[in-house]
Design an enzyme around this catalytic site. Structure first.
Site, PDB file in Angstrom:
ATOM      1  N   TYR A   1       0.826  -1.196   0.000  1.00 64.06           N
ATOM      2  CA  TYR A   1       0.000   0.000   0.000  1.00 64.06           C
ATOM      3  C   TYR A   1       0.869   1.258   0.000  1.00 64.06           C
ATOM      4  O   TYR A   1       0.680   2.171  -0.801  1.00 64.06           O
ATOM      5  CB  TYR A   1      -0.911  -0.030   1.230  1.00 64.06           C
ATOM      6  CG  TYR A   1      -1.769   1.198   1.367  1.00 64.06           C
ATOM      7  CD1 TYR A   1      -2.749   1.477   0.416  1.00 64.06           C
ATOM      8  CD2 TYR A   1      -1.578   2.077   2.422  1.00 64.06           C
ATOM      9  CE1 TYR A   1      -3.532   2.614   0.526  1.00 64.06           C
ATOM     10  CE2 TYR A   1      -2.361   3.211   2.537  1.00 64.06           C
ATOM     11  CZ  TYR A   1      -3.339   3.477   1.589  1.00 64.06           C
ATOM     12  OH  TYR A   1      -4.102   4.592   1.693  1.00 64.06           O
TER      13      TYR A   1
ATOM     14  N   ASP B   1       2.513   1.696  -3.318  1.00 60.61           N
ATOM     15  CA  ASP B   1       1.594   2.251  -4.310  1.00 60.61           C
ATOM     16  C   ASP B   1       1.404   3.750  -4.122  1.00 60.61           C
ATOM     17  O   ASP B   1       1.231   4.493  -5.074  1.00 60.61           O
ATOM     18  CB  ASP B   1       0.240   1.534  -4.237  1.00 60.61           C
ATOM     19  CG  ASP B   1       0.353   0.108  -4.735  1.00 60.61           C
ATOM     20  OD1 ASP B   1       1.376  -0.206  -5.369  1.00 60.61           O
ATOM     21  OD2 ASP B   1      -0.564  -0.693  -4.488  1.00 60.61           O
TER      22      ASP B   1
ATOM     23  N   LYS C   1      21.917 -23.178 -15.023  1.00 62.73           N
ATOM     24  CA  LYS C   1      21.466 -22.830 -16.374  1.00 62.73           C
ATOM     25  C   LYS C   1      19.965 -22.572 -16.309  1.00 62.73           C
ATOM     26  O   LYS C   1      19.185 -23.469 -16.016  1.00 62.73           O
ATOM     27  CB  LYS C   1      21.775 -23.979 -17.330  1.00 62.73           C
ATOM     28  CG  LYS C   1      21.477 -23.641 -18.776  1.00 62.73           C
ATOM     29  CD  LYS C   1      22.010 -24.737 -19.675  1.00 62.73           C
ATOM     30  CE  LYS C   1      21.925 -24.404 -21.143  1.00 62.73           C
ATOM     31  NZ  LYS C   1      20.680 -23.876 -21.606  1.00 62.73           N
TER      32      LYS C   1
ATOM     33  N   ARG D   1      18.239 -12.295 -28.542  1.00 63.52           N
ATOM     34  CA  ARG D   1      19.444 -12.837 -29.138  1.00 63.52           C
ATOM     35  C   ARG D   1      19.312 -12.875 -30.664  1.00 63.52           C
ATOM     36  O   ARG D   1      20.268 -12.633 -31.380  1.00 63.52           O
ATOM     37  CB  ARG D   1      19.668 -14.244 -28.580  1.00 63.52           C
ATOM     38  CG  ARG D   1      20.827 -14.945 -29.171  1.00 63.52           C
ATOM     39  CD  ARG D   1      21.151 -16.218 -28.411  1.00 63.52           C
ATOM     40  NE  ARG D   1      22.250 -16.884 -29.066  1.00 63.52           N
ATOM     41  CZ  ARG D   1      22.098 -17.716 -30.084  1.00 63.52           C
ATOM     42  NH1 ARG D   1      20.908 -18.020 -30.514  1.00 63.52           N
ATOM     43  NH2 ARG D   1      23.148 -18.261 -30.648  1.00 63.52           N
TER      44      ARG D   1
ATOM     45  N   LYS E   1      32.087 -21.743 -16.686  1.00 62.87           N
ATOM     46  CA  LYS E   1      32.812 -20.695 -17.405  1.00 62.87           C
ATOM     47  C   LYS E   1      34.187 -20.525 -16.794  1.00 62.87           C
ATOM     48  O   LYS E   1      34.344 -20.632 -15.571  1.00 62.87           O
ATOM     49  CB  LYS E   1      32.072 -19.356 -17.292  1.00 62.87           C
ATOM     50  CG  LYS E   1      30.726 -19.338 -17.953  1.00 62.87           C
ATOM     51  CD  LYS E   1      29.979 -18.052 -17.643  1.00 62.87           C
ATOM     52  CE  LYS E   1      28.544 -18.193 -18.087  1.00 62.87           C
ATOM     53  NZ  LYS E   1      27.682 -17.146 -17.561  1.00 62.87           N
TER      54      LYS E   1
ATOM     55  N   CYS F   1     -18.360 -40.160 -30.504  1.00 57.60           N
ATOM     56  CA  CYS F   1     -18.089 -39.348 -29.319  1.00 57.60           C
ATOM     57  C   CYS F   1     -18.461 -40.128 -28.059  1.00 57.60           C
ATOM     58  O   CYS F   1     -19.575 -40.633 -27.939  1.00 57.60           O
ATOM     59  CB  CYS F   1     -18.897 -38.057 -29.380  1.00 57.60           C
ATOM     60  SG  CYS F   1     -18.793 -37.099 -27.857  1.00 57.60           S
TER      61      CYS F   1
HETATM   62  S1  IVH Z   1      26.336 -17.823 -20.639  1.00 58.25           S
HETATM   63  C1  IVH Z   1      28.716 -17.355 -24.484  1.00 58.25           C
HETATM   64  N1  IVH Z   1      25.101 -18.525 -18.428  1.00 58.25           N
HETATM   65  O1  IVH Z   1      21.795 -21.028 -22.288  1.00 58.25           O
HETATM   66  C2  IVH Z   1      27.961 -17.798 -23.315  1.00 58.25           C
HETATM   67  N2  IVH Z   1      23.988 -18.841 -20.494  1.00 58.25           N
HETATM   68  O2  IVH Z   1      22.692 -22.939 -24.315  1.00 58.25           O
HETATM   69  C3  IVH Z   1      26.699 -17.076 -23.161  1.00 58.25           C
HETATM   70  N3  IVH Z   1      21.724 -19.743 -20.300  1.00 58.25           N
HETATM   71  O3  IVH Z   1      22.157 -18.757 -24.934  1.00 58.25           O
HETATM   72  C4  IVH Z   1      25.749 -17.710 -22.275  1.00 58.25           C
HETATM   73  N4  IVH Z   1      21.701 -19.867 -18.102  1.00 58.25           N
HETATM   74  O4  IVH Z   1      20.327 -18.351 -23.175  1.00 58.25           O
HETATM   75  C5  IVH Z   1      25.032 -18.458 -19.767  1.00 58.25           C
HETATM   76  N5  IVH Z   1      24.102 -19.077 -16.397  1.00 58.25           N
HETATM   77  C6  IVH Z   1      24.038 -18.988 -17.737  1.00 58.25           C
HETATM   78  C7  IVH Z   1      22.911 -19.394 -18.461  1.00 58.25           C
HETATM   79  C8  IVH Z   1      22.920 -19.307 -19.851  1.00 58.25           C
HETATM   80  C9  IVH Z   1      21.009 -20.072 -19.218  1.00 58.25           C
HETATM   81  C10 IVH Z   1      21.235 -19.896 -21.689  1.00 58.25           C
HETATM   82  C11 IVH Z   1      21.549 -18.750 -22.608  1.00 58.25           C
HETATM   83  C12 IVH Z   1      22.395 -19.327 -23.694  1.00 58.25           C
HETATM   84  C13 IVH Z   1      21.996 -20.760 -23.648  1.00 58.25           C
HETATM   85  C14 IVH Z   1      23.096 -21.614 -24.222  1.00 58.25           C
END
Ligand code: IVH
Length: 677
Positions: free
Chosen positions: A39, A42, A123, A144, A300, A418
């Site tokens: 509230y 808002d 992911k 993308r 990564k 049916c």
């Molecule tokens: S990094 C070059 N991190 O998965 C790397 N992607 O299969 C760029 N995705 O296109 C992506 N979770 O749409 C990254 N923690 C994460 C992710 C992730 C989901 C998706 C993203 C990517 C696709 C690749």
């Protein structure tokens, strides 16, 4: 133009309000630790909107007032990505992960580097987008696309609460490189709960199969106000363009958090392969407890300076990889197949399974979609079948365990007639489904239409459940939803499990349904392809049912998000004689055939709220009070649940009040309610 002094003062207040609102937004959506009530929030927003209305030149696209959307986009412009948006290669086993790890080790060795530090993240199963911030302000958001070019969907992305419109100034200053532009990439997704809410208001034939499809569909909508209503989440996993390009990935994730982004918070620094394996193992089960779908883990290299040195293949980088969890499967026996008749006559085969546990719930049914699917699977009754729950909410049969087939299986007999009314089924050209063409008389279709009419998001006639509708239709008392309004208490009393009290309750519920909005009525009619969102658009474009009935295809197609298929379906619907009969009955019953008076003068104070009234309201009375809430964007329901936002209590409030207190739902008096209006 207002006096300069006044304008300056307003500018200061607007600035303060924006910072304050975004801070609360962040606390609520990213940190899940709100400091003020909805509230009060808002109230702040309302004050901002008021000032911006008074000084329109002070309104900017990055004001939090713009998150509710409203802009209609005909076509999204194409934008070129600063740098291609690559995708990741997938692996499906720990062995493959180890191979990847060794591959990177070798590449690093060639570069003269011994240490291999990686970051493991979840992911997210959604849609990748790129956000550009210039001088700390969101200036562009894009899909993308093909990786090189995407669609500029900034208007739609602005509505997502976890996308900061302005970056936290104290941090962003240290960040910006020479061009003062940074790029954040991440995933837009729908939380399971938000996805279910969305699907609930859609016609069966248009339900989204999973949150990812729903997200992809929503991001492309032309009406950003509808996008705002659908509640999506953005999670950030990539940051580029900062002054110090050497900052490693792990620190970038932390920086993103400081800048106001949501990262999900579940990532791990891994200095050995073992850490990676542990992370994958830990999240295999745990991920099902998250409020959103994750389908794997992304690995990564932590040192981003190595990303360029290791480079990429045509599609994916060499410094990262995705590990996908195997979909959860179970094996069980197919006991039989049931043929359901939907309200539009579509026959859906449903598999009856021997109950089995899968991904935390017991499964005893699964849809077979259509008859082609039965052929494709080659499945027979008493077969052992493998069922799977992946991104889909409903488990599906993916194959027959042929190696276990016994001598006692039986073929599935596809009905020619049916199962409800015995009419010969038909198949429309180009479609996979069989239909019962007996639209007018088929009890299953009538039942489906009546249940849809009474459902929560339609006319919300709560005491009209499945068992009662079955009886009403079965005895020929109700042939369409219009008949509900001429039912007599004496007719109802004779039904099973129906006393005078329940009969009167139903009468009252029917009476209350007369005060629902015109927009709900349009949805309740059950026109093929017309869900809640489409009904809302239609109500806006055609504020009277008479106008809608006269609209032609071309005109209808010009309404946002209505294409030729939907337009055709609306026209066909109104051409049917049975529709004309129904419309007449509903009109005689006093249902809303026109939109409420233009609402410009009314605020949207109850947007997104679900309100329950209890006790005797002295000032307004029930139906007036309901109307006031609905005109301000809120919803009124009869019983208190966890989804209720507000309970308004009148004199002698009873059990609903108790329940509200138990559930911790906000309770206000009639006076407070009046001031909220
Ligand atoms: S990094 C070059 N991190 O998965 C790397 N992607 O299969 C760029 N995705 O296109 C992506 N979770 O749409 C990254 N923690 C994460 C992710 C992730 C989901 C998706 C993203 C990517 C696709 C690749």
């Amino acid at each position: 133009m207002k006096e300069g002094m006044e304008r300056d003062k307003a500018a200061v207040e607007i600035g303060r309000l924006r910072t304050e609102i975004e801070r609360h937004n962040y606390l609520y959506y990213v940190r899940a630790t709100p400091e003020i009530s909805d509230y009060d929030f808002d109230k702040l927003l309302e004050r901002l909107i008021e000032l911006e209305r008074e000084f329109p030149d002070l309104l900017t696209p990055n004001s939090p007032s713009q998150r509710v959307g409203g802009q209609i986009t005909r076509e999204f412009p194409t934008v070129l990505h600063r740098e291609p948006m690559l995708s990741l290669s997938n692996t499906y086993s720990l062995g493959d992960v180890a191979d990847f790890y060794d591959r990177v080790k070798k590449l690093l060795y060639e570069e003269g580097i011994q240490k291999q530090e990686m970051v493991a993240e979840l992911k997210f199963d959604g849609v990748a987008v790129s956000l550009i911030y210039r001088d700390g302000l969101l200036v562009q958001g894009a899909t993308r696309g093909d990786g090189v070019r995407g669609d500029d969907i900034t208007v739609n992305l602005r509505t997502i609460p976890t996308i900061p419109l302005r970056l936290d100034a104290s941090f962003s200053r240290q960040l910006q490189g020479d061009d003062r532009e940074i790029e954040v990439r991440g995933e837009v997704f729908m939380r399971r709960e938000d996805f279910e809410n969305l699907n609930e208001g859609r016609p069966d034939e248009d339900r989204f199969a999973n949150p990812r499809n729903a997200t992809a569909g929503t991001l492309k909508l032309q009406d950003s106000a509808e996008v705002a209503r659908r509640r999506m989440t953005f999670v950030a996993y990539f940051l580029k363009g900062i002054a110090n390009e050497n900052i490693r990935h792990l620190d970038r994730l932390r920086l993103l958090e400081k800048l106001g982004f949501y990262t999900g918070g579940h990532y791990l620094f891994c200095s050995e392969l073992r850490d990676i394996e542990r992370f994958i193992g830990d999240w295999e089960k745990k991920r099902h407890t998250l409020p959103y779908e994750t389908d794997g883990v992304v690995l990564k290299l932590d040192d981003v300076t190595l990303w360029d040195r290791l480079g990429a293949t045509s599609k994916s980088p060499r410094w990262a990889i995705a590990y996908k969890y195997p979909a959860q499967q179970a094996k069980t026996e197919l006991l039989g197949v049931l043929f359901q008749v939907g309200r539009l006559g579509t026959i859906t085969p449903v598999a009856e399974l021997k109950p089995v546990k899968l991904a935390g719930s017991t499964v005893s049914r699964s849809t077979l979609h259509n008859f082609d699917e039965i052929d494709r699977l080659g499945v027979r009754v008493h077969d052992q079948v493998v069922i799977e729950k992946s991104g889909e909410v409903i488990p599906k049969i993916i194959r027959v365990a042929l190696e276990e087939r016994s001598l006692f299986t039986e073929s599935i007999v596809v009905p020619e007639r049916c199962p409800s009314c015995d009419t010969l089924l038909v198949k429309l050209e180009g479609e996979v489904s069989w239909y019962c063409p007996n639209e007018e008389e088929c009890p299953a279709q009538i039942r489906g239409r009546v249940l849809h009419f009474a459902s929560r998001n339609a006319m919300d006639i709560q005491s009209l459940g499945v068992a009662l509708v079955d009886q009403l239709v079965g005895r020929g008392l109700v042939r369409d939803p219009g008949d509900l309004y001429t039912l007599q208490v004496s007719q109802l009393e004779g039904l099973e499990r129906m006393g005078t009290k329940s009969a009167l309750n139903l009468m009252r519920a029917l009476d209350e349904s007369r005060s629902r909005s015109y927009e709900r009525l349009l949805y309740a009619l059950g026109i093929r392809h017309v869900g809640q969102a489409t009904a809302r658009e239609l109500a806006r474009a055609y504020p009277r049912l008479g106008l809608l009935r006269e609209a032609d295809e071309e005109e209808l197609s010009s309404v946002p998000d209505i294409g030729p298929v939907v337009a055709r379906s609306i026209i066909d619907y109104f051409l049917k004689p049975s529709t004309q009969v129904l419309v007449r009955k509903l009109q005689e019953a006093g249902l809303p055939f026109r939109a409420a008076e233009p609402q410009e003068l009314v605020n949207r104070n109850f947007e997104g709220m679900t309100v329950v009234f209890t006790g005797e309201l002295e000032r307004y009375g029930r139906s007036k009070a309901s109307g006031l809430v609905m005109a301000r964007g809120g919803k009124v329901v009869n019983s208190v649940s966890r989804n209720t936002t507000l309970v308004v209590t009148g004199k002698d409030a009873g059990s609903k009040l108790e329940k509200a207190l138990k559930l911790g739902v906000r309770v206000v008096s009639e006076e407070e309610f009046a001031s909220m209006l």
